[in-house]
Write a protein that holds these residues in place. Structure first.
Motif, PDB file in Angstrom:
ATOM      1  N   ASP A 177      -6.811   9.753  -9.970  1.00 36.92           N
ATOM      2  CA  ASP A 177      -7.536   8.555  -9.567  1.00 36.92           C
ATOM      3  C   ASP A 177      -8.062   7.799 -10.798  1.00 36.92           C
ATOM      4  O   ASP A 177      -7.905   6.581 -10.908  1.00 36.92           O
ATOM      5  N   GLU A 184       0.857  -1.189   0.000  1.00 33.66           N
ATOM      6  CA  GLU A 184       0.000   0.000   0.000  1.00 33.66           C
ATOM      7  C   GLU A 184       0.888   1.232   0.000  1.00 33.66           C
ATOM      8  O   GLU A 184       1.874   1.286   0.729  1.00 33.66           O
ATOM      9  N   ARG A 199      -4.486  10.305  -4.619  1.00 33.53           N
ATOM     10  CA  ARG A 199      -5.689   9.917  -5.370  1.00 33.53           C
ATOM     11  C   ARG A 199      -6.939  10.524  -4.766  1.00 33.53           C
ATOM     12  O   ARG A 199      -7.850  10.936  -5.500  1.00 33.53           O
ATOM     13  N   ASN A 202      -2.284   6.873  -2.168  1.00 30.08           N
ATOM     14  CA  ASN A 202      -3.684   6.913  -1.719  1.00 30.08           C
ATOM     15  C   ASN A 202      -4.121   8.336  -1.393  1.00 30.08           C
ATOM     16  O   ASN A 202      -5.219   8.765  -1.753  1.00 30.08           O
ATOM     17  N   ARG A 203      -3.230   9.070  -0.729  1.00 30.04           N
ATOM     18  CA  ARG A 203      -3.567  10.440  -0.357  1.00 30.04           C
ATOM     19  C   ARG A 203      -3.734  11.296  -1.619  1.00 30.04           C
ATOM     20  O   ARG A 203      -4.677  12.057  -1.759  1.00 30.04           O
TER      21      ARG A 203
END
Ligand code: HEM
Ligand code: SF4
Lengths: 553, 114
Positions: A320, A305, A313, A310-311
């Motif tokens: 994204d 991960e 996106r 992630n942040r």
């Protein structure tokens, strides 16, 4: 990556010098065009509609940053500042002057590239899965075998004058991304229960005016027999392939007319004679070649991960969408494979400018261990990107018109050069691709439609793979006007099928509306949003699509 | 000088230059013009001579594969009948390419929704 040995380098350098002499003799009049044509074709030089065209081989679609920079340099210095990537993992320059071609080839030879066997009735550039050596679903990296085939087939004295051209494709995953079943020989690398590497061997596939799906004639050919078995196939073809009729000269016709069973028998008989010859591949040799294709030494597993990704996106819908569409899992944890779409909305499929090629070379060095791939779908790929680096990569791509999030979607269209460039064309392909792309350009709409492969050829030679498009479009000429015939249900993956003609063709003005009608029909009739166009077509058959296009009458 | 039709159907001889590969048209002075506006407009009687001249020029390594095309002449200007030849006469594809295309796409000038 594979590096030329002394023999390779000497051979390519000599070939450039030889062609330089041939061009000089052509320009001074010692050679007529009839004498020169076969010589230039052996070096990838065609005469097209507007100018000469130079086709450059990118063996199994793998190239490094230095090579990409050289392509950019050539585009700028000798061409019109851009190049066109093709379905055969080649690059074509559309505007080189004949007198400059020897210099271009000289430059290419310095980065281990050439145009040999990109034309003519020989074994052409071997193509491969663009995710080779990186894909999470890969069983065997097929590139070492593609390289072995390249060495064997380069100037193989027995196979320089085959009945017709000969194309080999290899893949090493269950998911076939190299369309192996529509090639003269398709090889699917796999492992047996003991972990030994071997190949499922397909023979006699092809597109063109007589599309055919290959027949599997061997379920598991152990790797050491790769060359002897291919040699046996080529010998049978060379002997019995139809030299009397150009349109019947491909191996697909031989296999079709003779029957796959009988071809297999003939191949096996020939193979029996030569399998213990010098063509048997020693283990050390396979290992030696395989070492060239090892993962980059500094590509180490990272956390699966990525918080950074992630942040990013969460705060950037564009990123994204791009990650969802253009990024696929890597075999090494914490990494990914990124597809760089050469299909901007409204653009020419497969074209890239010199500046874009240079940018991609820089990005490959920064984020992908210097490696780049070309896909048969006319896109580029960075095969080894750390998840943490995806946001920065996307931002750089997006800023330069390369961030389109459409891999596998309706606007990721394959199109051949068509009548805008090609001397054999009946109709234009690129403007149709552009108009379809604009029609469906809205990202939400494309994402809603899901996977849908549209492929367009400007004539029956099928360079744009229309026979295996979920929607295929073939340009024809009718009373001096461009018309487009639509086929549905084709597919070039592990479940290969040839598209079926849906009905009478459409004029250039009508064809984009017709495509939209087909897409709307699919959307209205699909079972669930997960049922993609091809699956729905296979379930529903032609009827609802035909009715939507032509009415019930 | 050759008599030139000023309107109606006629012929023009075209080829590609040997060195550059670019499309050219036979002009009234026996040269090869990049611009079809400078082409010599031929009637059927002149055609054989013009093609024979094209063959000579081929042998002289100036051009490749000269052939005649049908044109429609309006006010002395030849427009090829076939689309293929109209595209050749335009000296390039019907779409933009390279840097010009990139700028069009970057400028968002692509016609939305066709
Ligand atoms: C512009 C010059 C080109 C010429 C003169 C040309 C010529 C041809 C011809 C004559 C065939 C039919 C061969 C046969 O069935 O025996 C063919 C097939 C094919 N070409 Fe091209 N082509 C050109 C460009 C391209 C481009 C740009 C691509 C890639 C986009 C391409 C990829 C292919 C493929 C994939 C096939 C069909 C597969 C098969 O061989 O069965 N060609 N081409
Ligand atoms: S399919 Fe026809 S028009 Fe398209 S590139 Fe091939 S030969 Fe040319």
């Amino acid at each position: 990556m594979y590096r030329y040995d002394e023999f390779d380098q000497e051979f390519v350098t000599e070939r450039v010098a030889q062609f330089r002499g041939q061009v000089a003799r052509r320009l001074s009049g010692e050679l007529t065009e009839d004498q020169f044509r076969p010589l230039r074709l052996m070096n990838g030089v065609y005469l097209q509609l507007h100018a000469y065209m130079l086709r450059i081989a990118i063996p199994y679609g793998t190239l490094n940053a230095e090579q990409m920079r050289m392509l950019a340099f050539i585009a700028r210095k000798y061409d019109r500042g851009y190049g066109h990537f093709t379905t055969r993992q080649n690059l074509q320059f559309h505007w080189p002057a004949l007198k400059d071609v020897p210099d271009i080839l000289d430059h290419l030879s310095r980065v281990e590239m050439h145009s040999i066997q990109t034309s003519g009735n020989c074994i052409r550039n071997v193509t491969a899965d663009q995710f080779s050596g990186a894909a999470a679903d890969e069983i065997v990296d097929p590139r070492p075998y593609a390289e072995i085939l390249r060495q064997w087939s380069s100037l193989h004295p027995e196979f320089v004058f085959l009945p017709r051209k000969f194309k080999i494709a290899v893949t090493g995953a269950e998911r076939d991304r190299a369309a192996v079943q529509v090639h003269d020989i398709g090889l699917q690398a796999r492992r047996d229960a003991n972990g030994r590497v071997g190949f499922a061997v397909f023979v006699g596939g092809g597109l063109g005016r007589t599309p055919m799906i290959a027949h599997k004639i061997n379920d598991f050919l152990p790797e050491e027999h790769l060359l002897s078995y291919c040699e046996a196939i080529l010998r049978v073809y060379n002997l019995f392939g139809r030299r009397d009729n150009k349109f019947k000269a491909r191996i697909k016709i031989l296999v079709h007319e003779t029957g796959a069973e009988e071809i297999k028998r003939q191949v096996d008989a020939e193979w029996e004679r030569i399998r213990h010859s010098a063509l048997a591949l020693p283990d050390e040799e396979i290992r030696r070649i395989r070492d060239y294709f090892a993962l980059p030494a500094d590509l180490r597993p990272r956390p699966a991960e990525s918080i950074v990704l992630n942040r990013a996106r969460a705060g950037d819908a564009g990123l994204d969408a791009w990650v969802v569409q253009n990024v696929v899992p890597h075999k090494v944890s914490g990494h990914a494979i990124a597809t760089i779409s050469l299909k901007p909305i409204g653009g020419t499929p497969g074209d890239a400018t010199a500046e874009q090629l240079e940018l991609i070379a820089d990005l490959a060095e920064r984020y992908s261990h210097g490696e780049i791939r070309v896909s048969h779908e006319q896109n580029l790929v960075l095969p080894h990107v750390a998840l943490d680096d995806l946001p920065a990569l996307y931002e750089a791509l997006e800023r330069n018109g390369l961030g389109t999030a459409n891999a596998g979607l309706v606007t990721d269209i394959i199109a051949c050069p068509g009548l805008d460039y090609c001397a054999l064309a009946n109709a234009r392909s690129i403007p149709i691709a552009q108009r379809i792309s604009e029609r469906f350009g809205d990202h939400a709409r494309q994402a809603e439609i899901g996977e849908l492969k549209i492929k367009i050829s400007g004539c029956i030679n099928a360079c744009g793979h229309h026979h295996v498009g979920h929607i295929g479009i073939l340009g024809v000429e009718k009373k001096g006007e461009e018309f487009y015939q639509i086929t549905l249900g084709g597919s070039g993956d592990e479940n290969t099928s040839i598209g079926e003609i849906i009905g009478k063709g459409f004029s250039s003005d009508e064809v984009v509306d017709a495509i939209e009608t087909l897409v709307d029909t699919y959307l209205a009739r699909r079972d669930t949003p997960d049922e993609d166009f091809l699956a729905a077509y296979r379930r529903l058959g032609q009827a609802p699509f035909k009715e939507a296009l032509y009415g019930t009458a | 000088m050759f008599k030139a039709a000023t309107s109606g159907p006629a012929k023009v001889v075209t080829a590609n230059r040997l060195d550059s590969g670019l499309v050219v048209f036979l002009d009234p002075n026996g040269g090869w013009a990049l611009d079809i506006a400078e082409a010599r407009i031929l009637d059927d009687e002149e055609l054989d001579d013009a093609l024979a001249y094209g063959k000579e020029q081929d042998d002289a390594r100036i051009i490749l594969d000269a052939y005649a095309i049908d044109v429609e002449v309006t006010d002395g200007l030849a427009v090829p009948v076939r689309l293929r030849e109209r595209i050749r006469a335009e000296r390039g594809p019907t779409i933009d390419y390279g840097e010009a295309e990139r700028q069009r796409l970057a400028g968002g000038q692509a016609e939305a929704g066709e």
